[in-house]
Write a protein that holds these residues in place. Structure first.
Motif, short mmCIF file in Angstrom:
data_model
loop_
_atom_site.label_atom_id
_atom_site.label_comp_id
_atom_site.label_asym_id
_atom_site.label_seq_id
_atom_site.Cartn_x
_atom_site.Cartn_y
_atom_site.Cartn_z
N ARG A 178 0.88 -1.17 0.00
CA ARG A 178 0.00 0.00 0.00
C ARG A 178 0.92 1.23 0.00
NH1 ARG A 178 -4.00 -1.69 4.81
NH2 ARG A 178 -4.40 0.55 4.83
N TRP A 179 1.53 1.46 -1.17
CA TRP A 179 2.63 2.42 -1.29
C TRP A 179 2.20 3.86 -1.03
CZ3 TRP A 179 6.23 -0.78 -0.76
CH2 TRP A 179 6.30 -1.98 -1.47
N GLU A 180 1.06 4.27 -1.57
CA GLU A 180 0.61 5.66 -1.40
C GLU A 180 0.40 5.98 0.08
OE1 GLU A 180 0.29 8.19 -3.46
OE2 GLU A 180 0.39 7.26 -5.43
N GLU A 181 -0.23 5.06 0.79
CA GLU A 181 -0.47 5.28 2.22
C GLU A 181 0.85 5.31 2.99
OE1 GLU A 181 -4.01 2.87 3.71
OE2 GLU A 181 -3.70 2.11 1.66
N ALA A 182 1.76 4.42 2.63
CA ALA A 182 3.08 4.41 3.28
C ALA A 182 3.80 5.73 3.01
CB ALA A 182 3.91 3.23 2.78
N SER A 183 3.68 6.23 1.80
CA SER A 183 4.32 7.50 1.46
C SER A 183 3.78 8.64 2.33
CB SER A 183 4.10 7.81 -0.02
OG SER A 183 4.60 9.09 -0.33
N ARG A 184 2.45 8.68 2.48
CA ARG A 184 1.85 9.73 3.31
C ARG A 184 2.33 9.63 4.76
NH1 ARG A 184 -2.42 8.72 -0.18
NH2 ARG A 184 -3.47 7.29 1.23
N GLY A 219 13.83 9.99 5.59
CA GLY A 219 13.94 10.60 4.26
C GLY A 219 14.48 9.63 3.22
N MET A 220 15.46 8.84 3.60
CA MET A 220 16.01 7.85 2.67
C MET A 220 14.96 6.79 2.32
SD MET A 220 19.02 8.75 1.74
CE MET A 220 19.56 7.25 0.92
N ALA A 221 14.26 6.30 3.34
CA ALA A 221 13.22 5.29 3.08
C ALA A 221 12.11 5.86 2.21
CB ALA A 221 12.66 4.77 4.41
N TRP A 222 11.71 7.10 2.51
CA TRP A 222 10.65 7.74 1.73
C TRP A 222 11.11 7.95 0.28
CZ3 TRP A 222 8.99 13.50 1.82
CH2 TRP A 222 7.74 13.64 1.20
N GLY A 223 12.33 8.43 0.10
CA GLY A 223 12.86 8.64 -1.24
C GLY A 223 12.88 7.36 -2.06
N ARG A 224 13.35 6.27 -1.44
CA ARG A 224 13.39 4.98 -2.16
C ARG A 224 11.98 4.53 -2.55
NH1 ARG A 224 17.63 4.03 1.48
NH2 ARG A 224 16.22 3.12 3.00
N LEU A 225 11.03 4.67 -1.62
CA LEU A 225 9.66 4.26 -1.90
C LEU A 225 9.09 5.09 -3.06
CD1 LEU A 225 6.85 3.27 0.41
CD2 LEU A 225 6.44 5.21 -1.05
N LEU A 226 9.29 6.41 -3.00
CA LEU A 226 8.78 7.29 -4.05
C LEU A 226 9.40 6.95 -5.41
CD1 LEU A 226 8.83 10.65 -2.09
CD2 LEU A 226 6.78 9.51 -2.99
N ALA A 227 10.69 6.72 -5.44
CA ALA A 227 11.38 6.45 -6.70
C ALA A 227 11.11 5.03 -7.21
CB ALA A 227 12.88 6.67 -6.54
N ASP A 228 11.25 4.06 -6.33
CA ASP A 228 11.21 2.65 -6.76
C ASP A 228 9.80 2.07 -6.88
OD1 ASP A 228 13.95 2.89 -6.69
OD2 ASP A 228 14.17 1.81 -4.79
N GLN A 229 8.94 2.36 -5.90
CA GLN A 229 7.61 1.75 -5.92
C GLN A 229 6.58 2.62 -6.65
OE1 GLN A 229 9.55 0.95 -3.08
NE2 GLN A 229 9.56 -1.11 -3.95
N SER A 277 9.67 10.62 -9.41
CA SER A 277 11.04 11.13 -9.36
C SER A 277 11.13 12.49 -8.68
CB SER A 277 11.63 11.22 -10.76
OG SER A 277 11.69 9.95 -11.33
N ASP A 278 10.23 13.41 -9.04
CA ASP A 278 10.30 14.77 -8.46
C ASP A 278 10.10 14.74 -6.94
OD1 ASP A 278 10.73 15.76 -10.97
OD2 ASP A 278 8.68 16.49 -11.26
N ARG A 279 9.15 13.94 -6.50
CA ARG A 279 8.91 13.85 -5.05
C ARG A 279 10.07 13.14 -4.36
NH1 ARG A 279 3.24 11.58 -3.89
NH2 ARG A 279 3.86 12.05 -1.76
N ALA A 280 10.69 12.16 -5.03
CA ALA A 280 11.84 11.47 -4.46
C ALA A 280 13.00 12.44 -4.30
CB ALA A 280 12.24 10.28 -5.33
N VAL A 281 13.19 13.31 -5.29
CA VAL A 281 14.24 14.34 -5.20
C VAL A 281 14.00 15.18 -3.95
CG1 VAL A 281 15.07 16.50 -6.25
CG2 VAL A 281 14.82 14.44 -7.65
N HIS A 282 12.75 15.57 -3.71
CA HIS A 282 12.42 16.35 -2.51
C HIS A 282 12.79 15.59 -1.23
CE1 HIS A 282 10.29 18.91 0.29
NE2 HIS A 282 9.55 17.88 0.66
N GLU A 301 24.05 10.21 -3.94
CA GLU A 301 24.06 9.23 -5.04
C GLU A 301 22.66 9.09 -5.63
OE1 GLU A 301 25.24 6.72 -7.85
OE2 GLU A 301 26.66 7.61 -6.43
N ALA A 302 21.66 8.96 -4.77
CA ALA A 302 20.29 8.82 -5.25
C ALA A 302 19.86 10.07 -6.03
CB ALA A 302 19.34 8.57 -4.06
N LEU A 303 20.22 11.24 -5.50
CA LEU A 303 19.89 12.49 -6.20
C LEU A 303 20.56 12.55 -7.56
CD1 LEU A 303 19.98 15.46 -3.67
CD2 LEU A 303 18.14 14.82 -5.21
#
Length: 199
Positions: free
Chosen positions: A82-88, A107-117, A121-126, A143-145
């Motif tokens: 349930r990626w969207e809920e996890a992101s929120r 922040g790292m976990a959130w970025g990976r979830l936003l980018a990978d799942q 990309s724009d939200r992961a950059v944030h 590196e991720a950025l």
């Protein structure tokens, strides 16, 4: 009664007992503690992520700022995909948590979830930029950025991140790999003079 039921392995009856206690709880704090316990039993004894998540969602209804319940719930949401809920939830936790080390982890976990799942990309950059606010030298975030910015076409910011990684590199091989990466990025943009400086 609780210890006796747990000792006898009667976990369904234990959950029912805890639910009843929750309905009769004198304070929201007691109710939340009981719901977290119920979630723990669903997870550990029944391997039931969905029921554990429901109990934690109820705990958060009673106390929307309870970071410990958010952290547990996000783990279940990830298992349930349930990626969207996890992101929120990651975003909410980042609004509440102040300790730099926790902010970096979240922040790292959130970025990976936003980018990978989710492919955002724009939200992961944030998310990775939030990490760098807490730890400007964080190699994983840099590196991720760099990767995200290379793929989204933000070459200037990607180059900045790559050059920072090169400067931070602890050994000559890693440093030269980053400079080569920077040179290839510059070369691809048609900026051969600067590319040659990094080759």
């Amino acid at each position: 009664v609780e210890r006796k039921l747990a000792k006898q392995g009667k976990y369904r009856e234990l959950v029912e007992n805890l639910e009843e206690q929750g309905h009769n709880a004198a304070t929201p704090k007691q109710k939340i503690a009981l719901l977290e316990r119920i979630a723990s039993i669903h997870e550990e004894e029944f391997l039931d992520q969905k029921s554990a998540a429901r109990a934690l969602e109820r705990a958060l209804e009673a106390d929307p700022g309870r970071v410990s319940a958010m952290a547990s719930l996000v783990r279940h949401l990830r298992v349930l995909e349930r990626w969207e809920e996890a992101s929120r939830l990651y975003e909410r936790q980042l609004e509440l948590v102040e300790a730099p080390a926790e902010r970096v982890t979240l922040g790292m976990a959130w970025g990976r979830l936003l980018a990978d799942q989710l492919g955002y990309s724009d939200r992961a950059v944030h998310a990775y930029e939030l990490v760098l606010q807490s730890d400007p030298e964080h190699a994983g975030a840099l590196e991720a950025l760099a990767k995200l910015q290379e793929t989204t076409g933000d070459a200037d910011r990607a180059l900045d991140a790559i050059l920072t990684l090169a400067e931070q590199a602890e050994n000559p091989t890693t440093r030269s790999e980053q400079y080569l990466r920077a040179a290839k990025l510059l070369d691809a943009r048609g900026n051969r003079d600067q590319a040659i400086e990094h080759y």
